[in-house]
Design an enzyme around this catalytic site. Structure first.
Site, PDB file in Angstrom:
ATOM      1  N   TYR A   8      -1.904  -0.730  11.083  1.00 27.61           N
ATOM      2  CA  TYR A   8      -1.288  -1.267   9.773  1.00 27.61           C
ATOM      3  C   TYR A   8      -0.769  -1.359   8.604  1.00 27.61           C
ATOM      4  O   TYR A   8      -0.464  -2.253   8.207  1.00 27.61           O
ATOM      5  CB  TYR A   8      -3.640  -0.595   9.158  1.00 27.61           C
ATOM      6  CG  TYR A   8      -3.399  -1.224   7.417  1.00 27.61           C
ATOM      7  CD1 TYR A   8      -3.403  -2.476   6.809  1.00 27.61           C
ATOM      8  CD2 TYR A   8      -2.997  -0.349   6.552  1.00 27.61           C
ATOM      9  CE1 TYR A   8      -3.733  -2.394   5.684  1.00 27.61           C
ATOM     10  CE2 TYR A   8      -3.444  -0.442   4.962  1.00 27.61           C
ATOM     11  CZ  TYR A   8      -3.607  -1.829   5.001  1.00 27.61           C
ATOM     12  OH  TYR A   8      -4.056  -2.633   3.162  1.00 27.61           O
ATOM     13  N   LYS A  29       2.148  -2.908   7.403  1.00 25.27           N
ATOM     14  CA  LYS A  29       2.112  -3.639   5.047  1.00 25.27           C
ATOM     15  C   LYS A  29       3.994  -3.416   5.068  1.00 25.27           C
ATOM     16  O   LYS A  29       4.511  -4.329   4.226  1.00 25.27           O
ATOM     17  CB  LYS A  29       1.886  -3.324   4.586  1.00 25.27           C
ATOM     18  CG  LYS A  29       0.344  -2.685   4.182  1.00 25.27           C
ATOM     19  CD  LYS A  29      -0.085  -4.220   3.196  1.00 25.27           C
ATOM     20  CE  LYS A  29      -1.127  -4.492   3.562  1.00 25.27           C
ATOM     21  NZ  LYS A  29      -1.611  -5.732   2.882  1.00 25.27           N
ATOM     22  N   SER A  35       0.762  -1.553  -0.044  1.00 23.77           N
ATOM     23  CA  SER A  35      -0.049  -0.136   0.143  1.00 23.77           C
ATOM     24  C   SER A  35       0.573   1.636  -0.088  1.00 23.77           C
ATOM     25  O   SER A  35       2.074   1.132   0.118  1.00 23.77           O
ATOM     26  CB  SER A  35      -1.360  -0.110   1.226  1.00 23.77           C
ATOM     27  OG  SER A  35      -1.644   1.077   1.505  1.00 23.77           O
TER      28      SER A  35
HETATM   29  P1  NAD Z   1     -11.000  -7.236   1.434  1.00 24.70           P
HETATM   30  O1  NAD Z   1     -11.528  -6.940   2.766  1.00 24.70           O
HETATM   31  O2  NAD Z   1     -12.056  -6.445   0.196  1.00 24.70           O
HETATM   32  O3  NAD Z   1     -10.304  -7.851   0.688  1.00 24.70           O
HETATM   33  C1  NAD Z   1      -9.580  -8.926   1.390  1.00 24.70           C
HETATM   34  C2  NAD Z   1     -10.081 -10.334   2.031  1.00 24.70           C
HETATM   35  O4  NAD Z   1      -9.369 -11.304   2.897  1.00 24.70           O
HETATM   36  C3  NAD Z   1     -11.485 -10.500   2.763  1.00 24.70           C
HETATM   37  O5  NAD Z   1     -12.144 -11.496   1.397  1.00 24.70           O
HETATM   38  C4  NAD Z   1     -11.138 -11.261   3.581  1.00 24.70           C
HETATM   39  O6  NAD Z   1     -12.909 -12.115   4.319  1.00 24.70           O
HETATM   40  C5  NAD Z   1      -9.994 -12.165   3.234  1.00 24.70           C
HETATM   41  N1  NAD Z   1      -9.099 -12.760   3.729  1.00 24.70           N
HETATM   42  C6  NAD Z   1      -8.531 -11.161   5.690  1.00 24.70           C
HETATM   43  N2  NAD Z   1      -8.191 -12.126   6.114  1.00 24.70           N
HETATM   44  C7  NAD Z   1      -8.525 -13.467   5.722  1.00 24.70           C
HETATM   45  C8  NAD Z   1      -7.707 -14.520   6.574  1.00 24.70           C
HETATM   46  N3  NAD Z   1      -6.543 -14.897   7.600  1.00 24.70           N
HETATM   47  N4  NAD Z   1      -7.610 -15.559   5.490  1.00 24.70           N
HETATM   48  C9  NAD Z   1      -8.210 -16.048   4.411  1.00 24.70           C
HETATM   49  N5  NAD Z   1      -9.238 -14.541   3.679  1.00 24.70           N
HETATM   50  C10 NAD Z   1      -9.013 -13.367   4.491  1.00 24.70           C
HETATM   51  O7  NAD Z   1      -9.672  -6.061   1.017  1.00 24.70           O
HETATM   52  P2  NAD Z   1      -9.626  -5.242  -0.403  1.00 24.70           P
HETATM   53  O8  NAD Z   1      -9.479  -3.652  -0.822  1.00 24.70           O
HETATM   54  O9  NAD Z   1     -10.111  -6.287  -1.484  1.00 24.70           O
HETATM   55  O10 NAD Z   1      -7.730  -5.526   0.223  1.00 24.70           O
HETATM   56  C11 NAD Z   1      -6.956  -6.492  -0.893  1.00 24.70           C
HETATM   57  C12 NAD Z   1      -5.524  -6.561  -0.234  1.00 24.70           C
HETATM   58  O11 NAD Z   1      -4.953  -4.949  -0.080  1.00 24.70           O
HETATM   59  C13 NAD Z   1      -5.243  -6.165   1.727  1.00 24.70           C
HETATM   60  O12 NAD Z   1      -4.246  -6.590   2.186  1.00 24.70           O
HETATM   61  C14 NAD Z   1      -4.968  -4.385   1.486  1.00 24.70           C
HETATM   62  O13 NAD Z   1      -4.931  -4.638   2.974  1.00 24.70           O
HETATM   63  C15 NAD Z   1      -4.996  -4.338   0.365  1.00 24.70           C
HETATM   64  N6  NAD Z   1      -4.216  -2.599   0.244  1.00 24.70           N
HETATM   65  C16 NAD Z   1      -6.057  -2.495  -0.105  1.00 24.70           C
HETATM   66  C17 NAD Z   1      -6.369  -0.569  -0.119  1.00 24.70           C
HETATM   67  C18 NAD Z   1      -8.006  -0.611  -0.561  1.00 24.70           C
HETATM   68  O14 NAD Z   1      -7.981   0.946  -0.515  1.00 24.70           O
HETATM   69  N7  NAD Z   1      -8.414  -1.136  -0.671  1.00 24.70           N
HETATM   70  C19 NAD Z   1      -5.166  -0.510  -0.571  1.00 24.70           C
HETATM   71  C20 NAD Z   1      -3.469  -0.802  -0.317  1.00 24.70           C
HETATM   72  C21 NAD Z   1      -3.569  -1.970  -0.266  1.00 24.70           C
HETATM   73  C1  WQD Z   2      -9.169  10.102   1.239  1.00 29.13           C
HETATM   74  C2  WQD Z   2      -9.332  11.596   1.467  1.00 29.13           C
HETATM   75  C3  WQD Z   2      -9.782  11.898   3.606  1.00 29.13           C
HETATM   76  C4  WQD Z   2     -13.534   9.747   4.277  1.00 29.13           C
HETATM   77  C5  WQD Z   2      -6.663   5.320   2.892  1.00 29.13           C
HETATM   78  C6  WQD Z   2      -6.043   4.217   3.785  1.00 29.13           C
HETATM   79  C7  WQD Z   2      -4.638   3.823   2.377  1.00 29.13           C
HETATM   80  C8  WQD Z   2      -5.444   2.904   1.480  1.00 29.13           C
HETATM   81  C9  WQD Z   2      -6.607   3.339   1.114  1.00 29.13           C
HETATM   82  C10 WQD Z   2      -5.214   0.505   2.259  1.00 29.13           C
HETATM   83  C11 WQD Z   2      -8.656  11.967   2.631  1.00 29.13           C
HETATM   84  C12 WQD Z   2     -10.901  12.158   3.034  1.00 29.13           C
HETATM   85  C13 WQD Z   2     -12.266  10.213   3.687  1.00 29.13           C
HETATM   86  C14 WQD Z   2     -14.968  10.303   4.490  1.00 29.13           C
HETATM   87  C15 WQD Z   2     -13.297  12.334   3.827  1.00 29.13           C
HETATM   88  N1  WQD Z   2      -5.643   1.997   2.458  1.00 29.13           N
HETATM   89  N2  WQD Z   2     -12.186  11.747   3.508  1.00 29.13           N
HETATM   90  N3  WQD Z   2     -14.193  11.915   4.373  1.00 29.13           N
HETATM   91  O1  WQD Z   2      -7.225   7.924   3.904  1.00 29.13           O
HETATM   92  O2  WQD Z   2      -6.155   8.399   1.413  1.00 29.13           O
HETATM   93  O3  WQD Z   2      -5.918   6.067   2.206  1.00 29.13           O
HETATM   94  O4  WQD Z   2      -6.905   4.111   2.548  1.00 29.13           O
HETATM   95  O5  WQD Z   2      -3.498   0.352   2.120  1.00 29.13           O
HETATM   96  O6  WQD Z   2      -3.800   3.210   3.941  1.00 29.13           O
HETATM   97  O7  WQD Z   2      -5.517   5.083   4.508  1.00 29.13           O
HETATM   98  O8  WQD Z   2      -8.405   6.930   1.974  1.00 29.13           O
HETATM   99  O9  WQD Z   2     -10.805   6.989   0.744  1.00 29.13           O
HETATM  100  O10 WQD Z   2      -9.969   7.351   3.815  1.00 29.13           O
HETATM  101  O11 WQD Z   2     -10.256   9.462   2.098  1.00 29.13           O
HETATM  102  O12 WQD Z   2     -13.455  13.918   3.932  1.00 29.13           O
HETATM  103  O13 WQD Z   2     -15.399  10.383   5.195  1.00 29.13           O
HETATM  104  O14 WQD Z   2     -10.846  11.192   1.670  1.00 29.13           O
HETATM  105  O15 WQD Z   2      -9.768  13.058   4.533  1.00 29.13           O
HETATM  106  O16 WQD Z   2      -8.131  13.081   2.130  1.00 29.13           O
HETATM  107  P1  WQD Z   2      -6.698   7.495   2.368  1.00 29.13           P
HETATM  108  P2  WQD Z   2      -9.229   7.977   2.964  1.00 29.13           P
END
Ligand code: NAD
Ligand code: WQD
Length: 337
Positions: A148, A152, A124
């Site tokens: 979190y 990562k 991330s």
């Molecule tokens: P998500 O929660 O929709 O998907 C994660 C999936 O993993 C879920 O279906 C959950 O049930 C499953 N899971 C969690 N722990 C588990 C375990 N121990 N065993 C089996 N299944 C398990 O999330 P997402 O948005 O699809 O994110 C996927 C990955 O990408 C995550 O590692 C997240 O940290 C990373 N990521 C997400 C974002 C984002 O903004 N969505 C940004 C950066 C990184």
């Molecule tokens: C985006 C912008 C908020 C909600 C997070 C995690 C990051 C990654 C992605 C996993 C910001 C603003 C948000 C609301 C708002 N996940 N906001 N009102 O914070 O960039 O990243 O998700 O790895 O690790 O930190 O994403 O969508 O929460 O926020 O004003 O109700 O929207 O302040 O500027 P962020 P976000």
């Protein structure tokens, strides 16, 4: 070639399964459904007209993981499974460390056992903490600002150490920026059960009147209109990058790190206004105090992914807003609420 997708019924995982299947890969999913639903497996099959093998269970469960590798000749793994709520990770750090780091250790032990040493990992942009300049390049300093983010960083370190110990490993660390949008079919998308933490799912719930008003966290940031700026990327573009990363890890060895973003920053107000315009729907909002830990702006330099993987994001912010709303409406109609 058979790819094991951990967390494959989740938001990004499900879209990636679709792209893998459409590119000719076979897919095996393991997911404990702690943040997704089993019906997603059927939607993946419906979109692709292809079959998928699904195991319901925990990646931390070594016996289950051994069974999966025994029953399937896995060529490579994409490891999405993990918990992702920043605020929750601050309240329950051990839960996050156990799940997010424990799963990676168990998975890699079993991969070693079955001589499968090719992995794509979901990292991330959070690993950059507060970037000293923009756009963000892969060699910028790394910093965790919450548990979190630390999971990562640790996972990246673990996978790097594996390669140092055994040069047969091939690792791609994908640092996602802000994924939004949904599959154009409207069958799969992001569907948080609780009150959303992230911007787009919150906007969607206000637009569908499940929530009353969007709280915009601060309008005094050092940005174009004072609201936070982020690099939003369509989840289908992101999913396609995983196919390219799998193609790459299958033919190489070593550790590679890729930023996955569009390279463009949009403010919260720009997102809200675009969403309203393209979907012809109201999104009432109010400006409230800043959210702890938020930074002014964050966007990627994704040149390396373009050069090495021949991948770049193609979908614009309008399509991201449309597809997010389209999925929500279809989901609501289907579930009749
Ligand atoms: P998500 O929660 O929709 O998907 C994660 C999936 O993993 C879920 O279906 C959950 O049930 C499953 N899971 C969690 N722990 C588990 C375990 N121990 N065993 C089996 N299944 C398990 O999330 P997402 O948005 O699809 O994110 C996927 C990955 O990408 C995550 O590692 C997240 O940290 C990373 N990521 C997400 C974002 C984002 O903004 N969505 C940004 C950066 C990184
Ligand atoms: C985006 C912008 C908020 C909600 C997070 C995690 C990051 C990654 C992605 C996993 C910001 C603003 C948000 C609301 C708002 N996940 N906001 N009102 O914070 O960039 O990243 O998700 O790895 O690790 O930190 O994403 O969508 O929460 O926020 O004003 O109700 O929207 O302040 O500027 P962020 P976000």
């Amino acid at each position: 070639m058979k790819i094991l997708v951990t967390g494959g019924t989740g938001y990004i995982g499900s879209h990636t399964c679709v792209e893998l299947l459409e590119s000719g890969y076979e897919v095996v999913i393991v997911d404990n459904l702690c943040n997704s639903k089993e019906e997603v497996v059927d939607f993946i099959k419906e979109i692709t007209h292809k079959d998928v093998t699904f195991y319901k269970g925990d990646v931390c469960d070594k016996k289950l993981m051994q069974k999966i590798f025994k029953e399937n000749k896995i060529d490579a793994v994409i490891h999405f499974a993990g918990l992702k709520a920043v605020g929750e990770s601050v309240e329950m750090p051990l839960y996050y460390y156990r799940n997010n780091i424990g799963s990676t250790i168990t998975l890699c032990e079993v991969m070693n056992e079955y001589n499968c040493k090719k992995i794509v990992f979901s990292s991330s942009a959070t690993v950059y903490g507060s970037p000293h300049k923009l756009p963000i390049k892969e060699d910028f300093p790394l910093e965790a600002t919450n548990p979190y983010g630390r999971t990562k960083l640790y996972n990246e370190g673990i996978l790097n150490d594996l390669y140092v110990a055994d040069n047969n490993w091939s690792v791609a660390l994908l640092r996602y920026f802000n994924p939004i949008g949904a599959h154009p079919s409207g069958l799969i998308g992001e569907n948080p059960n609780d009150i959303p933490n992230n911007l787009m799912p919150y906007i969607v719930k206000v637009a569908t009147k499940e929530l009353e008003i969007l709280n915009i966290f601060g309008n005094d940031y050092n940005t174009k209109d004072g609201t936070g700026v982020r690099d939003y990327i369509h989840v289908v573009d992101l999913a396609k990058a995983h196919v390219k990363a799998i193609d790459e890890v299958l033919k190489t060895k070593g550790v590679d790190i890729y930023n996955l973003g569009t390279g463009h920053g949009y403010s919260v107000l720009e997102i809200v206004e675009t969403f309203k315009k393209v979907n012809k729907v109201d999104v009432p909002y109010q400006i409230v105090a800043r959210r702890a830990g938020d930074i002014d702006a964050c966007y990627a330099d994704a040149t390396y992914a373009k050069e090495k993987l021949h991948w770049e994001a193609t979908k614009e912010i309008e399509e991201m807003c449309q597809d997010s709303y389209n999925f929500a409406i279809k989901y609501k109609n289907k579930h009749n609420n």
